[in-house]
Design a protein around this motif. Structure first.
Motif, PDB file in Angstrom:
ATOM      1  N   HIS A 169      47.368  29.316  33.051  1.00  0.00           N
ATOM      2  CA  HIS A 169      46.712  30.602  32.764  1.00  0.00           C
ATOM      3  C   HIS A 169      45.512  30.793  33.688  1.00  0.00           C
ATOM      4  CE1 HIS A 169      45.254  34.053  30.532  1.00  0.00           C
ATOM      5  NE2 HIS A 169      44.075  33.450  30.374  1.00  0.00           N
ATOM      6  N   ALA A 170      44.724  29.741  33.889  1.00  0.00           N
ATOM      7  CA  ALA A 170      43.568  29.829  34.787  1.00  0.00           C
ATOM      8  C   ALA A 170      44.006  30.089  36.221  1.00  0.00           C
ATOM      9  CB  ALA A 170      42.758  28.535  34.703  1.00  0.00           C
ATOM     10  N   GLU A 171      45.117  29.491  36.641  1.00  0.00           N
ATOM     11  CA  GLU A 171      45.619  29.716  37.997  1.00  0.00           C
ATOM     12  C   GLU A 171      46.112  31.150  38.174  1.00  0.00           C
ATOM     13  OE1 GLU A 171      45.846  27.659  40.841  1.00  0.00           O
ATOM     14  OE2 GLU A 171      44.347  26.568  39.682  1.00  0.00           O
ATOM     15  N   HIS A 172      46.747  31.702  37.143  1.00  0.00           N
ATOM     16  CA  HIS A 172      47.176  33.110  37.209  1.00  0.00           C
ATOM     17  C   HIS A 172      45.966  34.033  37.352  1.00  0.00           C
ATOM     18  CE1 HIS A 172      51.512  33.379  36.776  1.00  0.00           C
ATOM     19  NE2 HIS A 172      51.505  32.444  35.841  1.00  0.00           N
ATOM     20  N   GLN A 173      44.912  33.760  36.601  1.00  0.00           N
ATOM     21  CA  GLN A 173      43.706  34.580  36.698  1.00  0.00           C
ATOM     22  C   GLN A 173      43.077  34.470  38.084  1.00  0.00           C
ATOM     23  OE1 GLN A 173      41.394  33.115  33.286  1.00  0.00           O
ATOM     24  NE2 GLN A 173      41.770  35.066  32.255  1.00  0.00           N
ATOM     25  N   SER A 174      43.058  33.261  38.623  1.00  0.00           N
ATOM     26  CA  SER A 174      42.521  33.063  39.971  1.00  0.00           C
ATOM     27  C   SER A 174      43.350  33.816  41.005  1.00  0.00           C
ATOM     28  CB  SER A 174      42.506  31.572  40.299  1.00  0.00           C
ATOM     29  OG  SER A 174      42.061  31.349  41.617  1.00  0.00           O
ATOM     30  N   ASN A 175      44.666  33.829  40.824  1.00  0.00           N
ATOM     31  CA  ASN A 175      45.543  34.551  41.754  1.00  0.00           C
ATOM     32  C   ASN A 175      45.287  36.054  41.694  1.00  0.00           C
ATOM     33  OD1 ASN A 175      47.758  34.973  43.568  1.00  0.00           O
ATOM     34  ND2 ASN A 175      49.060  35.458  41.814  1.00  0.00           N
ATOM     35  N   VAL A 176      45.109  36.589  40.489  1.00  0.00           N
ATOM     36  CA  VAL A 176      44.829  38.019  40.336  1.00  0.00           C
ATOM     37  C   VAL A 176      43.498  38.382  40.993  1.00  0.00           C
ATOM     38  CG1 VAL A 176      44.307  39.837  38.660  1.00  0.00           C
ATOM     39  CG2 VAL A 176      46.218  38.275  38.256  1.00  0.00           C
ATOM     40  N   MET A 177      42.483  37.554  40.761  1.00  0.00           N
ATOM     41  CA  MET A 177      41.169  37.829  41.347  1.00  0.00           C
ATOM     42  C   MET A 177      41.229  37.794  42.873  1.00  0.00           C
ATOM     43  SD  MET A 177      37.564  35.833  40.642  1.00  0.00           S
ATOM     44  CE  MET A 177      37.705  36.190  38.893  1.00  0.00           C
ATOM     45  N   LYS A 178      41.911  36.794  43.421  1.00  0.00           N
ATOM     46  CA  LYS A 178      42.036  36.684  44.870  1.00  0.00           C
ATOM     47  C   LYS A 178      42.780  37.884  45.443  1.00  0.00           C
ATOM     48  CE  LYS A 178      43.698  33.591  48.526  1.00  0.00           C
ATOM     49  NZ  LYS A 178      44.352  32.289  48.826  1.00  0.00           N
ATOM     50  N   THR A 179      43.820  38.318  44.725  1.00  0.00           N
ATOM     51  CA  THR A 179      44.611  39.462  45.190  1.00  0.00           C
ATOM     52  C   THR A 179      43.753  40.720  45.282  1.00  0.00           C
ATOM     53  OG1 THR A 179      46.617  38.522  44.201  1.00  0.00           O
ATOM     54  CG2 THR A 179      46.637  40.878  44.713  1.00  0.00           C
ATOM     55  N   TRP A 180      42.949  40.974  44.250  1.00  0.00           N
ATOM     56  CA  TRP A 180      42.116  42.182  44.250  1.00  0.00           C
ATOM     57  C   TRP A 180      40.994  42.095  45.282  1.00  0.00           C
ATOM     58  CZ3 TRP A 180      43.166  46.801  42.618  1.00  0.00           C
ATOM     59  CH2 TRP A 180      44.122  46.973  41.613  1.00  0.00           C
ATOM     60  N   MET A 181      40.470  40.906  45.498  1.00  0.00           N
ATOM     61  CA  MET A 181      39.436  40.752  46.517  1.00  0.00           C
ATOM     62  C   MET A 181      39.994  41.052  47.912  1.00  0.00           C
ATOM     63  SD  MET A 181      37.391  37.348  45.202  1.00  0.00           S
ATOM     64  CE  MET A 181      36.384  37.307  46.690  1.00  0.00           C
ATOM     65  N   LEU A 182      41.206  40.569  48.193  1.00  0.00           N
ATOM     66  CA  LEU A 182      41.826  40.830  49.491  1.00  0.00           C
ATOM     67  C   LEU A 182      42.241  42.291  49.617  1.00  0.00           C
ATOM     68  CD1 LEU A 182      43.964  37.585  49.972  1.00  0.00           C
ATOM     69  CD2 LEU A 182      41.859  38.237  51.164  1.00  0.00           C
ATOM     70  N   ARG A 183      42.635  42.910  48.522  1.00  0.00           N
ATOM     71  CA  ARG A 183      42.932  44.347  48.563  1.00  0.00           C
ATOM     72  C   ARG A 183      41.681  45.138  48.925  1.00  0.00           C
ATOM     73  NH1 ARG A 183      46.468  44.679  42.946  1.00  0.00           N
ATOM     74  NH2 ARG A 183      48.490  44.050  43.838  1.00  0.00           N
ATOM     75  N   GLY A 184      40.573  44.772  48.288  1.00  0.00           N
ATOM     76  CA  GLY A 184      39.323  45.448  48.608  1.00  0.00           C
ATOM     77  C   GLY A 184      38.910  45.237  50.056  1.00  0.00           C
ATOM     78  N   ALA A 185      39.101  44.009  50.541  1.00  0.00           N
ATOM     79  CA  ALA A 185      38.753  43.716  51.938  1.00  0.00           C
ATOM     80  C   ALA A 185      39.647  44.506  52.893  1.00  0.00           C
ATOM     81  CB  ALA A 185      38.889  42.224  52.204  1.00  0.00           C
ATOM     82  N   GLY A 186      40.943  44.598  52.563  1.00  0.00           N
ATOM     83  CA  GLY A 186      41.871  45.360  53.403  1.00  0.00           C
ATOM     84  C   GLY A 186      41.537  46.830  53.434  1.00  0.00           C
ATOM     85  N   TRP A 187      41.208  47.390  52.251  1.00  0.00           N
ATOM     86  CA  TRP A 187      40.825  48.816  52.208  1.00  0.00           C
ATOM     87  C   TRP A 187      39.562  49.056  53.015  1.00  0.00           C
ATOM     88  CZ3 TRP A 187      36.224  50.872  50.508  1.00  0.00           C
ATOM     89  CH2 TRP A 187      36.161  52.268  50.490  1.00  0.00           C
ATOM     90  N   PHE A 188      38.570  48.175  52.888  1.00  0.00           N
ATOM     91  CA  PHE A 188      37.315  48.362  53.607  1.00  0.00           C
ATOM     92  C   PHE A 188      37.537  48.275  55.118  1.00  0.00           C
ATOM     93  CE2 PHE A 188      33.287  46.757  55.404  1.00  0.00           C
ATOM     94  CZ  PHE A 188      32.450  47.783  55.003  1.00  0.00           C
ATOM     95  N   MET A 189      38.387  47.349  55.557  1.00  0.00           N
ATOM     96  CA  MET A 189      38.704  47.249  56.985  1.00  0.00           C
ATOM     97  C   MET A 189      39.350  48.537  57.488  1.00  0.00           C
ATOM     98  SD  MET A 189      40.131  43.336  57.295  1.00  0.00           S
ATOM     99  CE  MET A 189      40.720  43.629  58.977  1.00  0.00           C
ATOM    100  N   MET A 190      40.255  49.103  56.674  1.00  0.00           N
ATOM    101  CA  MET A 190      40.927  50.337  57.072  1.00  0.00           C
ATOM    102  C   MET A 190      39.929  51.496  57.125  1.00  0.00           C
ATOM    103  SD  MET A 190      44.368  52.060  55.465  1.00  0.00           S
ATOM    104  CE  MET A 190      45.339  50.624  55.916  1.00  0.00           C
ATOM    105  N   PHE A 191      39.041  51.569  56.150  1.00  0.00           N
ATOM    106  CA  PHE A 191      38.027  52.625  56.116  1.00  0.00           C
ATOM    107  C   PHE A 191      37.129  52.540  57.343  1.00  0.00           C
ATOM    108  CE2 PHE A 191      33.665  53.875  54.975  1.00  0.00           C
ATOM    109  CZ  PHE A 191      33.870  55.211  54.646  1.00  0.00           C
ATOM    110  N   MET A 192      36.660  51.328  57.679  1.00  0.00           N
ATOM    111  CA  MET A 192      35.792  51.165  58.834  1.00  0.00           C
ATOM    112  C   MET A 192      36.539  51.459  60.134  1.00  0.00           C
ATOM    113  SD  MET A 192      32.837  50.528  57.721  1.00  0.00           S
ATOM    114  CE  MET A 192      32.104  50.175  59.326  1.00  0.00           C
TER     115      MET A 192
END
Length: 389
Positions: free
Chosen positions: A287-310
């Motif tokens: 369960h903790a690993e699933h939560q870590s995977n979700v958090m990592k996924t959203w962080m990389l999504r945010g980073a990808g969106w910010f790179m595209m915006f810039m």
């Protein structure tokens, strides 16, 4: 604290020079824009693969009750074990007489050094571009050598080029949980470092003073000079045999190979090699690993969106440069470009994420695509409605 201020004056850049700088920024923007697609697309595949591997692991993991005896029947299986950490011998630092029964013992060395901080602000005066920089110098304890060669004023702020004592981390050669030996990858996951109290320690050397949780190489540790050292010790994974504190427990999920616990390769291609300090069930770990995977996924999504915006913002900056001589138009164009970059980056990010999900969850992919296209149509529909009003 010492400080001083410098002012650098440059002629205001001409139109052609600003246009040239903008062209260089467009190239960087294009590269950033392209990399954002790669990051967003591959992140979705990684997230799905990791989730599938964790689900597979939870379905096949076997919890071992008696960890003192290694059962050959569990060979090559994904097993879950919990127990106290054991090491073959204490870790020892002969220079300072520190000995701890643990998995890792870290000696951290800090030196009292000059540190330069700078704050800059740009402004225009008499048709010239000026940069005002304020430099401040403080003495601080730092674990890395701060080079003073590039200080704005090196005179009276010189630091030594190296430390007389080096930091290091000792790692136990054999680490066990019950009758199982942990792989190198599992040992690396033990990082619950705590600072070792040195209050009961005497002065290990004639030129060393013990105070609190530090050893000082200093003539007066209460009023240190640049170049003085202080040393602290940190330990992780307390094992059996210690006279202080409680022994750490570890919960491990890995593949049994003889008496070793090693990585388990899933059908999805991932390696499962999990370790958590404390007593945890297999369900809690996954369960903790699933939560870590979700958090990592959203962080990389945010980073990808910010790179595209810039990236889009840099590529569109040429329109701002063309009108930057007219303040009112410049501000309106700047606002419009930011809104355009925001809408376009959001839509393209959603479309890229949808494309990444298409191979795994087509319905979710279509839903995201619909939302992304809806954003574009909503942005376009606002313009004629304002004209009509």
């Amino acid at each position: 604290m010492r400080e001083h201020t410098t002012v650098k004056t440059e002629p205001k850049a001409g139109f052609l020079e600003r246009l040239s700088d903008t062209a260089g920024g467009m190239g960087i923007g294009l590269i950033t824009f392209c990399l954002s697609f790669y990051l967003l697309f591959t992140n979705e595949g990684r997230a799905v693969q990791t989730a599938a591997s964790l689900e597979e692991g939870l379905s096949v993991v076997f919890t071992i009750g008696n960890i003192q005896r290694v059962d050959p029947m569990n060979e090559a299986k994904l097993v879950h074990v919990s127990g106290v950490l054991q090491t073959s011998a204490p870790l020892f630092d002969p220079n300072y007489g520190v000995s701890v029964s643990c998995v890792k013992l870290k000696r951290q060395v800090e030196m009292y050094q000059w540190v330069e901080h700078e704050e800059s602000k740009d402004y225009e005066e008499n048709g010239e571009k000026k940069t005002e920089t304020r430099y401040t110098y403080n003495t601080e304890w730092r674990s890395e050598v701060v080079s003073s060669r590039h200080f704005d004023r090196e005179i009276a702020h010189r630091n030594p080029s190296a430390m007389a004592v080096e930091s290091f981390t000792a790692v136990a050669s054999d680490v066990q949980v019950g009758g199982y030996y942990l792989s190198k990858g599992l040992v690396e996951k033990i990082d619950n470092f705590k600072q070792l109290s040195l209050t009961q320690k005497g002065n290990p050397q004639a030129d060393v003073i013990t105070e609190g949780n530090y050893f000082y190489h200093s003539a007066n540790h209460r009023n240190p000079e640049v170049g003085d050292l202080r040393i602290s010790f940190w330990y992780a994974g307390v094992s059996m045999g210690n006279s202080f504190g409680s022994v750490d427990m570890a919960s491990v999920i890995a593949r049994q190979r003889g008496v070793e616990l090693v990585p388990y390769k899933t059908k999805s291609g991932d390696q499962l090699e999990l370790l958590y300090i404390g007593s945890h069930t297999a369900e809690e770990i996954f369960h903790a690993e699933h939560q870590s995977n979700v958090m990592k996924t959203w962080m990389l999504r945010g980073a990808g969106w910010f790179m595209m915006f810039m990236g889009i913002s840099l590529m569109m900056k040429i329109f701002y440069t063309l009108v930057d001589w007219f303040p009112i138009v410049r501000d309106l164009v700047n606002l419009g470009l930011k809104l355009f970059a925001l809408c376009l980056s959001s839509s393209l990010s959603l479309l890229t994420i949808a494309a990444g999900w298409f191979f795994y969850r087509p319905l979710l992919s279509l839903l995201l695509s619909t939302v992304a296209i809806g954003i574009i149509f909503l942005a376009r529909s606002r313009v004629p409605s304002k004209k009509h009003q």
